[in-house]
Scaffold this active site. Sequence first.
Site, PDB file in Angstrom:
ATOM      1  N   LEU A 211     -10.202 -19.986   5.171  1.00  0.00           N
ATOM      2  CA  LEU A 211     -10.678 -19.130   4.119  1.00  0.00           C
ATOM      3  C   LEU A 211      -9.609 -17.724   4.016  1.00  0.00           C
ATOM      4  CD1 LEU A 211     -14.303 -18.326   5.004  1.00  0.00           C
ATOM      5  CD2 LEU A 211     -13.901 -19.450   3.071  1.00  0.00           C
ATOM      6  N   HIS A 212      -9.163 -17.624   2.384  1.00  0.00           N
ATOM      7  CA  HIS A 212      -8.001 -16.573   2.554  1.00  0.00           C
ATOM      8  C   HIS A 212      -8.431 -16.084   1.003  1.00  0.00           C
ATOM      9  CE1 HIS A 212      -5.970 -19.637   0.432  1.00  0.00           C
ATOM     10  NE2 HIS A 212      -5.068 -18.646  -0.264  1.00  0.00           N
TER      11      HIS A 212
END
Length: 368
Positions: A211-212
């Site tokens: 996740l970013h």
Amino acid sequence: MNAPRIDLVAGARPNFMKIAPIVRALREDGRLRWRLVHTGQHYDRDMNDVFFEELGIPTPDVRLGAGGGSHATQTAKIMTAYEELCQRDRPDAVVVVGDVNSTLACSIVAKKLCIPVAHVEAGLRSGDMSMPEEINRLVTDAISDWFFVTEPSGTQHLLREGKDASRVHDVGHVMADNVLFQAHKLEGMDTSSYETDAFKQRHARYGVLTLHRPSNVDSQEGLQRLAESLVPISKTLPLAFPVHPRTRANLERFGIDLGPSIELMPPQAYMSFLHLWKDAAVVLTDSGGLQEETTVLGVPCVTLRENTERPITVDEGTNELAGTEPRRVIQLATAAIEGRAKRGRRPALWDGNAARRIVEVLARELAA
């Protein structure tokens, strides 16, 4: 007479994964000279000689050292430094890849200096103008001279936007070139030193999470909503989570506990991460690159976004677009865990030869 020389521009780790096959193809072909330019958009202490050795490319010929900052600050620093380089030592063409700020900045500089620009991974569109990458893609394609597309949607977008069809080249995907090359290399390697190997030894079956995206991790509401789906999934299947620094900081800032079955680990080097996700039961991600790489190797992928600029991974590949609503994410992840995920296939021309096709076009065009 000297052979034409091109600049290969990269600014972030994913760029180098795309540049690596082009470097190998240039060496094999021999008709063009080249210079590898690292803008320094992402400064990473792990981006050392070992990193480039993993990818089979030399360390950069030029480091512009742009560093971080806001989008405007970073783009301006890259433009200033690259303009000075081009005025001092002018290339015959500039090759940019992907959709990062370095791609945009160096394209603008080259075009204003009347240096032709080739965009690798051209024509991708998410339709989401809140994504900085979408703006970078649109502007870069607006001024490029040659367009190397990875999937039919890219060609369709470019032709609809008025590009000359003779300059649009469906070559396949250098990301596929790279992952196939690296996966083959991994088969004969001792992986026991990888942090991810220890995780694999402890878990016969597992999933992988990344996740970013700011829309997912920069608000408490968004990150909490994802946690509401990820925690239940992890109770069925343990998840390995190499955590982006910003994501880790926000998990701590918002006080979000993902529980004992989601193992947080530092960001991984390319080969260590490939060693992990290639054998996963499912990959949950908001990464564009992973959507493609999982399709290449046939790994089920659940994308935690409302849109994708890589529709071929959904239409033909192993990717499912889940959005972020917990029930839908859990449904798709459960299907993969239970062996009910769609099989998918590797798209045409994602065969490991995209870079050769790119070099063939560039050598022909620059000779002319």
